[in-house]
Design a protein around this motif. Structure first.
Motif: not given
Length: 177
Positions: A11, A51, A53-54
């Motif tokens: 990641t 890691d 996310r938006r």
């Protein structure tokens, strides 16, 4: 059972799946001074900040899914792969028929112009210094204008009004070596 990958996918934070224990770990790495960092286990359910996310709402996610690729021009479609089969099944529209007729007329015009050039070459096949009076009369008979009508006092055509006798006199004066 397949073998685990040599370099498992990581990641953004560097977390990988340990192939032996199937736990999430940050694999051991080497420091610049040559010492080795230990492998670090990651608690189940933990997601590091790198890691995360938006957040995208449902409408935003749908817009992202339907978005055009970068550099795509709106309204442009790639040309069809099989042109011959597509044109045989579809009849031509009115404008396409008109354009086809125009292209045919243009091609016919080009062919007739080429014929006129060949005729001019045959008429002026004698050298410039040895022009005979017979060849001058032949040149007067052959009209040079594209409309086909020569300039005469009865039928004036000012586009073709250049005096052919003056042209022949100028040609005789030219001395080609």
């Amino acid at each position: 059972m397949s073998l685990p990958p040599i370099d498992p996918a990581k990641t953004a934070a560097g977390i990988a799946l340990d192939p032996q224990t199937l736990e999430r770990v940050i694999p051991e790495s080497r420091r610049p001074d040559g010492t080795v960092r230990k492998q670090i286990k990651i608690r189940p359910g933990f997601t590091p900040q790198e890691d995360v996310r938006r957040f995208r709402g449902t409408k935003q996610a749908q817009q992202d899914a339907n978005a055009l690729p970068k550099g795509h021009i709106i309204g442009w479609a790639p040309p069809p792969t099989s042109q011959a089969s597509g044109s045989a099944t579809k009849p031509l529209s009115k404008s396409a028929k008109k354009n086809a007729k125009r292209r045919e007329k243009k091609e016919d015009k080009k062919e007739t112009v080429a014929d006129n050039w060949e005729e001019d070459d045959e008429v002026s096949s004698t050298p410039a210094g040895t022009a005979s009076p017979d060849s001058a009369t032949e040149q007067k008979k052959a009209p040079r204008s594209s409309s086909g009508s020569a300039h005469t006092p009865e039928n004036p055509n000012w586009a073709a009004a250049v005096s052919e006798t003056s042209l022949t006199a100028k040609l005789e004066q030219l001395d080609v070596k």
